[in-house]
Write an enzyme that holds these catalytic residues in place. Sequence first.
Site, PDB file in Angstrom:
ATOM      1  N   ALA A  93       2.475   6.132  -2.875  1.00  0.00           N
ATOM      2  CA  ALA A  93       3.576   7.030  -3.254  1.00  0.00           C
ATOM      3  C   ALA A  93       3.708   7.119  -4.771  1.00  0.00           C
ATOM      4  O   ALA A  93       3.958   8.207  -5.324  1.00  0.00           O
ATOM      5  CB  ALA A  93       4.887   6.539  -2.635  1.00  0.00           C
TER       6      ALA A  93
ATOM      7  N   ARG B 194      -0.587   7.946   4.378  1.00  0.00           N
ATOM      8  CA  ARG B 194      -0.129   8.027   2.989  1.00  0.00           C
ATOM      9  C   ARG B 194      -1.310   7.884   2.025  1.00  0.00           C
ATOM     10  O   ARG B 194      -1.400   8.586   1.017  1.00  0.00           O
ATOM     11  CB  ARG B 194       0.899   6.939   2.704  1.00  0.00           C
ATOM     12  CG  ARG B 194       1.619   7.136   1.385  1.00  0.00           C
ATOM     13  CD  ARG B 194       2.886   7.935   1.533  1.00  0.00           C
ATOM     14  NE  ARG B 194       3.843   7.218   2.345  1.00  0.00           N
ATOM     15  CZ  ARG B 194       4.708   7.808   3.180  1.00  0.00           C
ATOM     16  NH1 ARG B 194       4.731   9.127   3.301  1.00  0.00           N
ATOM     17  NH2 ARG B 194       5.564   7.094   3.882  1.00  0.00           N
TER      18      ARG B 194
ATOM     19  N   ILE C  25       0.825  -1.210   0.000  1.00  0.00           N
ATOM     20  CA  ILE C  25       0.000   0.000   0.000  1.00  0.00           C
ATOM     21  C   ILE C  25       0.856   1.255   0.000  1.00  0.00           C
ATOM     22  O   ILE C  25       0.562   2.231  -0.695  1.00  0.00           O
ATOM     23  CB  ILE C  25      -0.930   0.010   1.226  1.00  0.00           C
ATOM     24  CG1 ILE C  25      -1.750  -1.279   1.302  1.00  0.00           C
ATOM     25  CG2 ILE C  25      -1.848   1.228   1.190  1.00  0.00           C
ATOM     26  CD1 ILE C  25      -2.650  -1.531   0.130  1.00  0.00           C
ATOM     27  N   ASP C  26       1.915   1.259   0.785  1.00  0.00           N
ATOM     28  CA  ASP C  26       2.754   2.451   0.920  1.00  0.00           C
ATOM     29  C   ASP C  26       3.371   2.843  -0.420  1.00  0.00           C
ATOM     30  O   ASP C  26       3.308   4.002  -0.850  1.00  0.00           O
ATOM     31  CB  ASP C  26       3.848   2.183   1.954  1.00  0.00           C
ATOM     32  CG  ASP C  26       4.226   3.420   2.743  1.00  0.00           C
ATOM     33  OD1 ASP C  26       3.633   4.483   2.512  1.00  0.00           O
ATOM     34  OD2 ASP C  26       5.118   3.320   3.601  1.00  0.00           O
ATOM     35  N   ASP C  27       3.992   1.877  -1.092  1.00  0.00           N
ATOM     36  CA  ASP C  27       4.573   2.158  -2.402  1.00  0.00           C
ATOM     37  C   ASP C  27       3.510   2.579  -3.398  1.00  0.00           C
ATOM     38  O   ASP C  27       3.725   3.496  -4.206  1.00  0.00           O
ATOM     39  CB  ASP C  27       5.295   0.918  -2.932  1.00  0.00           C
ATOM     40  CG  ASP C  27       6.701   0.792  -2.381  1.00  0.00           C
ATOM     41  OD1 ASP C  27       7.621   1.338  -3.006  1.00  0.00           O
ATOM     42  OD2 ASP C  27       6.875   0.174  -1.331  1.00  0.00           O
TER      43      ASP C  27
END
Length: 641
Positions: free
Chosen positions: A386, A457, A381-383
Amino acid sequence: MKTQHQINQKLKSSLDNAIDISQKYILSLQNSEGYWLGELESNVTLTAETVLIYKIWGIFENLPKSKIEAYLCNKQNKYGGWELFYGDGGEISTSIEAYMALRLLGLSKDNPVLVSARKFILSRGGISKARIFTKFHLALIGCYSWEGLPSIPPSIMVLSNNFPFTIYEMASWARESTVPLIIVFDKKPIFPINPSFNLNELYVEDIEKVQYKLPYTNSWTDIFLWLDKIFQLLGKFNLIPFRERGLKEAEKWILDHQQESGDWGGIMPPMLNSLIAFKTLGYDIEDPSVKRGFEAIQRFAIEKDQDYYVQACVSPVWDTAWMIRALTESGLSKDHRSLQIAGDWLLSKQCLDYGDWAIKNKIGKPGGWAFEFTNRFYPDIDDSAAVIMALEGITLVNEQQKKAAINRCLQWIKTMQCKTGGWAAFDIDNNQAWLNEVPYGDLKAMIDPNSADITARVLEMLGSCNLEMSDERTAKALNYLYDEQEKDGSWFGRWGVNYIYGTSGVLSALAVLHPDKNYSQLKRGVSWLLSCQNEDGGWGETCLSYDNPELKGEGISTASQTAWSLIGLLDAGKALDNFAINHIDRGINYLVKTQTSTGEWKEKEFTGTGFPSHFYIRYHLYSNYFPLIALGRYQKLRHLF
């Protein structure tokens, strides 16, 4: 006396120059294919374990042994030990593994390096006080007894998805590492080292008096020790249900999950464990799966003139997304050729296969991005968030392709929201906390629950990119962040060190998504960040804040943590009446002053988190793209005055 106008002009000139040379430096690092890739520095254990596995497989001659020896010796600290993170004074398990590797490399135990190391290790309690995984590595070569290690029943491989527990209740990284160890812990192999080899000198007690057993804690968690005794007893008499079937399923799972790049999950521990499992099962060194596995290790290695060591992972997608954001937010044209080839490269890396996430998420369709070059089983999820923000900030030749890719990812992210309202890294509702108490899981990293920083994020992505998610989903996520705010106004940082990272990320999210409704939370978060600013104008936080929250926000100033603080303050300032401009000015001055003439920032501190309290990372590019983002946002702010 200088006028305010002269001061502002000088500040503007310094700021413009800092941004210009930073952009040039960053552009010089771009690979011709379009991506950026920085080194991921961690502790020495993975390099030590690489020495071990090459020794076990009988291919020791394939390693540059003198360079590894030099690397390990150079990393020893003045106390004789090896550290989890820069400046921690040394850690026992890390030190034992480094010592083991140096002995395997041929150093005599009378070598001054090992004499000093041995003194440090014994002062911390010796091998008997090491973590489970260190004891496991020693057991493989007969330097510790398998009796002192917990069992991993093969039966867990045959549990149906309707059972309360399956391997998919483990975090992705724990699952990838555990499945091959089901085979190894069942077979309990010992691979003799010739000539005869032991590490008896690292036991505080006489070798005959070592007690190979798991320690009781006099708490409810002791039930796992009693269960382990039962499993051990059943194993001795071959009475474990579905044992053979479970072992076959584990082997099949390993083979099915090896990627075309040769690795498992894009991280080193499951790569090492899978190769140990193959050796245990009698695979040949020329077997294609074995060969691909060792080739993957080599791709994770860094070889220099004097050193050779292995990274825990590689981060091209993550680094590229943030580099794009840093360059665009600091004024580079949205259609700059470097940004276009970077954007096209990111589009080519979108994960379009169903991965392990689909076991629990029955409605989502593929569309995320992973951390590494190749990781089709584990987008995160983070990538993904981003990357969406990076792509939204640039103009590509094929804008329709970009928008379709973003929409695919957005739809996937929506379905990955956990019941509590937040988002985790790789899975949905991966939160059975009891798993952290099993004897095998002494790193306390067996699950992947939702976290404030990743949830933030996602919300920042929604607000800054004008993307839509249902009001119900958004409200649940916001309420989750409200509940996670500490009494002092900060937020815990799961994937970066620590409360500075978490607080900055949440401030950026709340500032772009209904800031009027989040005024109270924003104000408290800003007040906490301001209270942590150091005398030199920067911010810093030690990794020890994970062990002792009283140290939150305390530490020597670093470029990355200063940048995080500034980014959060600058974003929150758009929603608050009190802009804290004097604090921000001081922080910007810190970054400008500490920038080198080549346009970069240097820091030795580890500001990335793998497993809180147990594994940390120094992302070598963090100290470059985050400061540039901060400078770029500040430059836009200054134009308002």
